[in-house]
Design a protein around this motif. Structure first.
Motif, short mmCIF file in Angstrom:
data_model
loop_
_atom_site.label_atom_id
_atom_site.label_comp_id
_atom_site.label_asym_id
_atom_site.label_seq_id
_atom_site.Cartn_x
_atom_site.Cartn_y
_atom_site.Cartn_z
N ALA A 1 0.84 -1.21 0.00
CA ALA A 1 0.00 0.00 0.00
C ALA A 1 0.87 1.25 0.00
CB ALA A 1 -0.92 0.01 1.21
N ASP A 2 0.26 2.37 -0.32
CA ASP A 2 0.94 3.66 -0.26
C ASP A 2 1.42 3.91 1.17
OD1 ASP A 2 1.08 6.42 -1.99
OD2 ASP A 2 0.84 6.82 0.16
N PRO A 3 2.65 4.41 1.36
CA PRO A 3 3.20 4.62 2.72
C PRO A 3 2.33 5.52 3.59
CG PRO A 3 4.93 4.81 1.07
CD PRO A 3 3.64 4.72 0.31
N SER A 4 1.45 6.32 3.00
CA SER A 4 0.62 7.23 3.80
C SER A 4 -0.27 6.48 4.78
CB SER A 4 -0.25 8.09 2.87
OG SER A 4 -1.13 7.29 2.11
N TYR A 5 -0.60 5.21 4.49
CA TYR A 5 -1.51 4.46 5.36
C TYR A 5 -0.85 4.03 6.66
CZ TYR A 5 -4.79 4.31 1.50
OH TYR A 5 -5.67 4.67 0.50
N TYR A 6 0.46 3.83 6.62
CA TYR A 6 1.13 3.43 7.87
C TYR A 6 2.14 4.46 8.35
CZ TYR A 6 4.31 1.54 4.28
OH TYR A 6 5.12 1.38 3.18
N ALA A 7 2.17 5.61 7.71
CA ALA A 7 3.10 6.66 8.16
C ALA A 7 2.72 7.19 9.53
CB ALA A 7 3.14 7.80 7.14
N GLY A 8 1.42 7.19 9.84
CA GLY A 8 0.98 7.76 11.12
C GLY A 8 0.78 6.74 12.22
N ILE A 9 1.19 5.48 11.99
CA ILE A 9 1.07 4.45 13.02
C ILE A 9 2.36 3.64 13.06
CG2 ILE A 9 -1.45 4.27 12.75
CD1 ILE A 9 -1.04 1.82 11.03
N THR A 10 2.52 2.84 14.08
CA THR A 10 3.69 1.96 14.18
C THR A 10 3.22 0.54 14.49
OG1 THR A 10 3.97 2.50 16.53
CG2 THR A 10 5.25 3.79 14.95
N GLY A 11 4.09 -0.41 14.19
CA GLY A 11 3.77 -1.82 14.45
C GLY A 11 3.49 -2.63 13.21
N MET A 12 3.41 -1.97 12.06
CA MET A 12 3.16 -2.69 10.82
C MET A 12 4.47 -3.30 10.30
SD MET A 12 -0.14 -2.33 10.31
CE MET A 12 -0.18 -2.54 12.11
N LYS A 13 4.40 -4.57 9.94
CA LYS A 13 5.58 -5.28 9.44
C LYS A 13 5.20 -6.08 8.19
CE LYS A 13 7.40 -5.72 14.13
NZ LYS A 13 7.76 -6.68 15.23
#
Length: 489
Positions: free
Chosen positions: A355-367
């Motif tokens: 996905a576009d980085p904007s979806y996880y730029a504001g959160i942490t924990g995605m791997k």
């Protein structure tokens, strides 16, 4: 009794040779069509065919793995401060066996079957890394859905909802067990309110909330499906004709709303098709999968089809109709809001993979992990037999700032990852043996035909040789020769 005369021997030899040649040549010419007819009949979903038996009650072991996201720094929000970045911890898998039974079957005159699917799940602790009583903290999906419904309404409506939240002490942050979030469900005052007030745009058809609440052992949840049986045209086998009596759905406009593809469990022979389509009631739409290599499973070679990132790519013209009206979406998610009772729900690959980085730029924990978080299906190309299934999707809730609702005044627009699930299935070794038997039939028939032709030709050659060399022997000739030998001795 054997032939006594030369004429009898000649007739027998040439007759057998002619039969072998005739049958062999006929088999060589017709066997491929014979095999195709046998294959098509057995693959089709008609009464008493092998295809019907395997489709009616799926014999392949299937598993569903659920992963829930635990919001680890929610306490910062409880202290009236939106965390710099919400952090998520993946919990699970909570693994269930999955079994499908087709019921309420109707065979129609247009070569289709109307049916419902009963799905049965059973928790498997030995295959799980979590327990059903694990505590999971996340946002209140029902509250977020109500807030999304009223975000564009006047301030009086928003203040009314705000009053109800305070009056009922409706929490924005929930901690419940994994079992409650999955199948058991939990009570929520907003569900009762929605039923009483008939809030326009919010249609909640259940009395509790759980992602799979009221689905276990239900024959009605997936709706009424109608697919082609493949009896008249094997290339239509398993293709969906309609869902809930509609071939054009209201959830998406144009081509995006058309019911197309198979259910993913039953397939027509795909041969070397580059693109296939899977229809899913869970997302009220179709996912395209593209050929990407091959695999070998118990000696059977299959084509691997992968759900490419392009299915969530809005630069592709064919995906424009998936965009909600007046809404901009970066690549990587698809709105299923209209499909899911107008909840602000979006599907993506797990951990926002590709996905576009904007979806996880504001959160942490995605791997995101390409090996684990992609969606693929492996099919034997001649029979359409599914060899392996690895279907993975994530559900996200869009959380937005709503000025008239106190608990949402300080939030930042965020796609909250709620859970992801992975459905897996593999053709068993026993069923693979049956599949291999079907696959060797063309070669077996052809080799048998060539063998008969060769043996018939050899027999014919020997017959002509003996005829012209006068090498035929009768029983009378053999007796005379035997007497001469005895006299000589």
């Amino acid at each position: 009794m054997g032939c006594c005369t030369q004429k009898c021997q000649q007739i027998s030899t040439f007759t057998i040779a002619a039969i072998l040649l005739g049958v062999g040549i006929s088999m060589a010419i017709l066997w491929n069509n014979i095999f195709i007819n046998i294959r098509n009949k057995q693959l089709s979903v008609a009464h008493d065919t092998q295809g019907f038996k395997m489709w009616k009650e799926t014999p392949i072991p299937m598993y569903m793995e659920f992963y829930l996201f635990n919001w680890t720094n929610a306490n910062e929000f409880m202290n009236n401060k939106w965390p710099t970045k919400p952090n998520f911890q993946e919990c699970g898998p909570y693994t269930y066996s999955e079994h499908h039974i087709r019921e309420q079957l109707t065979f129609n005159e247009n070569d289709t079957i109307t049916y419902k699917t009963r799905k049965i799940w059973k928790f498997l602790p030995e295959k799980s890394k979590g327990k059903l009583d694990d505590k999971i903290t996340t946002i209140n999906t029902i509250l977020a859905s109500v807030a999304d419904t009223v975000k564009d309404k006047n301030i009086i409506v928003q203040e009314g909802i705000n009053f109800f939240i305070k009056e009922k002490s409706e929490p924005f942050i929930l901690t419940r067990t994994a079992e409650e979030f999955l199948f058991k469900g939990y009570d929520d005052p907003f569900i009762e309110l929605a039923h009483k007030l008939h809030i326009k745009g919010l249609d909640i058809p259940f009395d509790k909330f759980g992602w799979f609440y009221d689905r276990n052992n239900s024959v009605d949840y997936d709706g009424v499906l109608n697919m082609y049986s493949g009896v008249e045209d094997i290339n239509k086998l398993g293709r969906m004709h309609s869902w809930n009596y509609k071939s054009q759905l209201d959830y998406y406009p144009g081509e995006c709303g058309r019911v197309r593809g198979t259910s993913g469990e039953l397939w027509y022979p795909p041969l070397d098709n580059e693109v296939l389509e899977v229809f899913s009631p869970d997302i009220c739409g179709t996912v395209k999968i593209r050929k990407n290599g091959t695999i070998l499973h118990y000696g059977i070679k299959g084509n691997k089809y992968v759900a490419a990132p392009e299915i969530f790519d809005y630069t592709e013209p064919q995906n424009q109709c998936y965009l909600p009206k007046g809404v901009h979406l970066d690549n990587g998610v698809r709105s299923v809001q209209k499909c899911k009772f107008n909840a602000p729900a979006y599907v993506s690959f797990p951990h926002f993979y590709s996905a576009d980085p904007s979806y996880y730029a504001g959160i942490t924990g995605m791997k995101p992990d390409p090996a684990e978080h992609h969606f693929y299906l492996a099919l034997e190309p001649i029979t359409g037999l599914p060899l392996k299934v690895h279907a993975a999707l994530q559900v996200n809730i869009l959380l937005q700032n709503v000025k008239g609702i106190d608990v949402l005044k300080n939030v930042k627009s965020t796609y909250f990852p709620m859970l992801w699930f992975k459905q897996t299935a593999e053709l068993t070794e026993e069923l693979s043996s049956l599949g291999k038997l079907l696959l060797i039939m063309p070669s077996a028939g052809t080799y048998t035909a060539y063998g008969m032709i060769a043996f018939g030709a050899l027999l014919l050659t020997i017959g002509f040789y003996l005829m012209f060399k006068k090498g035929w022997k009768t029983i009378h000739d053999e007796e005379q020769l035997l007497n001469q030998q005895q006299t000589f001795n």
